[in-house]
Design an enzyme around this catalytic site. Structure first.
Site, PDB file in Angstrom:
ATOM      1  CG  ASN A   1      80.736  33.931  28.905  1.00  0.00           C
ATOM      2  OD1 ASN A   1      80.588  32.763  29.274  1.00  0.00           O
ATOM      3  ND2 ASN A   1      81.037  34.898  29.740  1.00  0.00           N
TER       4      ASN A   1
ATOM      5  N   GLY B   1      67.096  47.987  28.856  1.00  0.00           N
ATOM      6  CA  GLY B   1      67.790  47.297  27.762  1.00  0.00           C
ATOM      7  C   GLY B   1      67.291  45.877  27.596  1.00  0.00           C
TER       8      GLY B   1
ATOM      9  CE  LYS C   1      79.615  37.671  25.660  1.00  0.00           C
ATOM     10  NZ  LYS C   1      79.076  38.439  26.787  1.00  0.00           N
TER      11      LYS C   1
ATOM     12  CB  THR D   1      63.500  47.548  19.713  1.00  0.00           C
ATOM     13  OG1 THR D   1      64.425  48.538  19.252  1.00  0.00           O
ATOM     14  CG2 THR D   1      62.849  46.860  18.537  1.00  0.00           C
TER      15      THR D   1
ATOM     16  N   GLY E   1      69.333  43.607  25.339  1.00  0.00           N
ATOM     17  CA  GLY E   1      70.382  42.920  24.580  1.00  0.00           C
ATOM     18  C   GLY E   1      70.983  41.793  25.398  1.00  0.00           C
TER      19      GLY E   1
ATOM     20  CG  LEU F   1      89.908  45.241  30.441  1.00  0.00           C
ATOM     21  CD1 LEU F   1      88.927  45.768  31.479  1.00  0.00           C
ATOM     22  CD2 LEU F   1      91.276  45.876  30.659  1.00  0.00           C
ATOM     23  CB  SER F   2      89.514  38.324  28.616  1.00  0.00           C
ATOM     24  OG  SER F   2      88.175  38.701  28.768  1.00  0.00           O
TER      25      SER F   2
HETATM   26  P1  NAP Z   1      73.434  44.550  22.677  1.00  0.00           P
HETATM   27  O1  NAP Z   1      73.087  43.121  22.671  1.00  0.00           O
HETATM   28  O2  NAP Z   1      73.844  45.207  21.412  1.00  0.00           O
HETATM   29  O3  NAP Z   1      72.164  45.355  23.300  1.00  0.00           O
HETATM   30  C1  NAP Z   1      72.165  46.732  23.348  1.00  0.00           C
HETATM   31  C2  NAP Z   1      70.937  47.229  24.114  1.00  0.00           C
HETATM   32  O4  NAP Z   1      71.077  48.654  24.210  1.00  0.00           O
HETATM   33  C3  NAP Z   1      69.615  46.973  23.416  1.00  0.00           C
HETATM   34  O5  NAP Z   1      68.613  46.810  24.381  1.00  0.00           O
HETATM   35  C4  NAP Z   1      69.384  48.279  22.642  1.00  0.00           C
HETATM   36  O6  NAP Z   1      68.025  48.575  22.432  1.00  0.00           O
HETATM   37  C5  NAP Z   1      69.940  49.285  23.632  1.00  0.00           C
HETATM   38  N1  NAP Z   1      70.386  50.505  22.942  1.00  0.00           N
HETATM   39  C6  NAP Z   1      71.443  50.645  22.125  1.00  0.00           C
HETATM   40  N2  NAP Z   1      71.528  51.918  21.692  1.00  0.00           N
HETATM   41  C7  NAP Z   1      70.486  52.586  22.247  1.00  0.00           C
HETATM   42  C8  NAP Z   1      70.022  53.917  22.183  1.00  0.00           C
HETATM   43  N3  NAP Z   1      70.656  54.838  21.439  1.00  0.00           N
HETATM   44  N4  NAP Z   1      68.939  54.276  22.891  1.00  0.00           N
HETATM   45  C9  NAP Z   1      68.287  53.348  23.641  1.00  0.00           C
HETATM   46  N5  NAP Z   1      68.665  52.051  23.741  1.00  0.00           N
HETATM   47  C10 NAP Z   1      69.752  51.676  23.054  1.00  0.00           C
HETATM   48  O7  NAP Z   1      74.607  44.858  23.697  1.00  0.00           O
HETATM   49  P2  NAP Z   1      74.946  44.038  25.043  1.00  0.00           P
HETATM   50  O8  NAP Z   1      75.818  42.894  24.728  1.00  0.00           O
HETATM   51  O9  NAP Z   1      73.678  43.783  25.777  1.00  0.00           O
HETATM   52  O10 NAP Z   1      75.853  45.090  25.824  1.00  0.00           O
HETATM   53  C11 NAP Z   1      75.290  46.263  26.371  1.00  0.00           C
HETATM   54  C12 NAP Z   1      76.265  46.920  27.340  1.00  0.00           C
HETATM   55  O11 NAP Z   1      76.561  46.054  28.411  1.00  0.00           O
HETATM   56  C13 NAP Z   1      77.610  47.286  26.704  1.00  0.00           C
HETATM   57  O12 NAP Z   1      77.953  48.561  27.163  1.00  0.00           O
HETATM   58  C14 NAP Z   1      78.560  46.259  27.238  1.00  0.00           C
HETATM   59  O13 NAP Z   1      79.879  46.772  27.389  1.00  0.00           O
HETATM   60  C15 NAP Z   1      77.960  45.979  28.613  1.00  0.00           C
HETATM   61  N6  NAP Z   1      78.293  44.611  29.073  1.00  0.00           N
HETATM   62  C16 NAP Z   1      79.028  44.495  30.208  1.00  0.00           C
HETATM   63  C17 NAP Z   1      79.357  43.253  30.688  1.00  0.00           C
HETATM   64  C18 NAP Z   1      80.167  43.141  31.948  1.00  0.00           C
HETATM   65  O14 NAP Z   1      80.742  42.075  32.201  1.00  0.00           O
HETATM   66  N7  NAP Z   1      80.216  44.166  32.756  1.00  0.00           N
HETATM   67  C19 NAP Z   1      78.934  42.103  30.005  1.00  0.00           C
HETATM   68  C20 NAP Z   1      78.178  42.251  28.850  1.00  0.00           C
HETATM   69  C21 NAP Z   1      77.866  43.517  28.387  1.00  0.00           C
HETATM   70  P3  NAP Z   1      67.218  47.983  21.183  1.00  0.00           P
HETATM   71  O15 NAP Z   1      66.718  46.635  21.609  1.00  0.00           O
HETATM   72  O16 NAP Z   1      66.131  48.966  20.980  1.00  0.00           O
HETATM   73  O17 NAP Z   1      68.171  47.923  20.017  1.00  0.00           O
END
Ligand code: NAP
Length: 296
Positions: free
Chosen positions: A95, A134, A74, A159, A136, A24-25
């Site tokens: 970012n 979470g 990133k 994890t 991540g 969307l950026s």
């Molecule tokens: P990421 O680095 O891939 O981290 C994913 C996280 O989700 C990890 O903690 C992972 O756990 C956990 N996870 C994934 N699948 C899972 C499952 N089936 N059960 C339990 N835990 C699970 O992703 P991210 O960059 O942090 O992004 C995460 C979310 O935030 C996305 O939906 C993204 O769209 C959103 N986000 C939004 C913004 C915004 O501006 N609003 C900005 C950034 C991100 P493990 O450590 O166990 O793998």
């Protein structure tokens, strides 16, 4: 009459990532450029894996003024920038790139974006016990956004190693008391605010929420989900049904883009100009969701 003409004095900005089609950026940045009469256009640049270094060097050589960076790059830019701003050091990710004399400076605007979104919703985190589900990239930004003022932070993750890495990184900057739990555990104390930062609730997982959500939301006053598509995840729907104040991730997305725009063009964006742009983005996202147009 020719209304919007691109002249030789327009600058170019954009976003790199892979995939990039869902972003969307460009919409946000081009609306901001129009609102502030900044002669600049913003375009998506899909960058294939293995081509990041070429892309950054090429972008700089072409005079691209600013770039946003999304998944999966990133955390891969540290060696490709001339300077890493404190905001990027804290969360260990860049970012936003802004062109300076000898190369790009790397910023991270996710953290500021989240703070601005929380403030807009009058969500106060000072002195609060905060849960983060979470570990991540989104959890790093969330931790950094609230750690300075929060009373305690409680991390829930599938994890344990990833949660430990997050805490280790953050302890270099913050002394907030922090505990780590599995997704099945219940915290020792009631939480005031819970941030859902996993991908559970979107895409193929749109019917799901982390297993700890119900117990964590028992005493919470506020639930924040960083997901913005859908705007009401199962997590937020459950929170709402319990009378908990909710906020989705669209505000964070919007304000991280606003901060990036400010860094790229060295201007300050006033809130009253931003409100209708934010509304336009919200309307667009809910229109697509209601029409079941999948962008992910
Ligand atoms: P990421 O680095 O891939 O981290 C994913 C996280 O989700 C990890 O903690 C992972 O756990 C956990 N996870 C994934 N699948 C899972 C499952 N089936 N059960 C339990 N835990 C699970 O992703 P991210 O960059 O942090 O992004 C995460 C979310 O935030 C996305 O939906 C993204 O769209 C959103 N986000 C939004 C913004 C915004 O501006 N609003 C900005 C950034 C991100 P493990 O450590 O166990 O793998």
């Amino acid at each position: 009459m020719i209304k919007e003409i691109i002249t030789g004095s327009h600058t170019v900005c954009g976003i790199i990532g892979n995939p990039i089609k869902h972003t969307l950026s460009p919409m946000i940045h081009n609306l901001l450029a129009k609102a502030y009469a900044v002669p600049s256009i913003y375009v998506p640049f899909p960058v294939e894996n293995g081509h990041l270094e070429d892309a950054i060097k090429g972008a700089y050589a072409l005079g691209i003024k600013g770039l946003n960076v999304t998944m999966p790059y990133k955390q891969q830019l540290e060696d490709l920038v001339v300077e890493m701003h404190e905001s990027a050091k804290q969360v260990g990710a860049i970012n936003t790139l802004v062109a300076k004399e000898k190369g790009y400076i790397g910023y991270n605007t996710d953290c500021l974006g989240l703070q601005m979104a929380l403030q807009e919703e009058n969500i106060e985190w000072e002195g609060k016990n905060v849960g983060i589900i979470g570990s991540g990239g989104a959890a790093y930004a969330t931790f950094a956004a609230i750690a300075k003022k929060a009373k305690s932070i409680h991390i829930f993750n599938r994890t344990p190693m990833h949660a430990q890495a997050l805490v280790k990184q953050m302890q270099a900057y913050f002394s907030t008391p922090t505990n780590i739990y599995s997704l099945e555990e219940v915290p020792a104390i009631p939480l005031d605010i819970v941030f859902q930062t996993t991908g559970l609730g979107m895409g193929n997982n749109k019917e799901k929420m982390p297993i700890c959500s119900t117990s964590l939301l028992n005493d919470a006053a506020v639930a924040v989900d960083l997901i913005y598509e859908p705007m009401q995840t199962v997590f937020l729907q459950y929170a709402k049904s319990k009378g908990v104040q909710t906020m989705n991730g669209l505000g964070m997305l919007f304000y991280q883009a606003v901060k990036a725009f400010e860094y790229m063009h060295d201007i300050h964006c006033e809130t009253k100009v931003l409100a209708p742009i934010k509304q336009e983005i919200e309307d667009y996202v809910s229109y697509l969701w209601n029409k079941k147009v999948s962008r992910l």
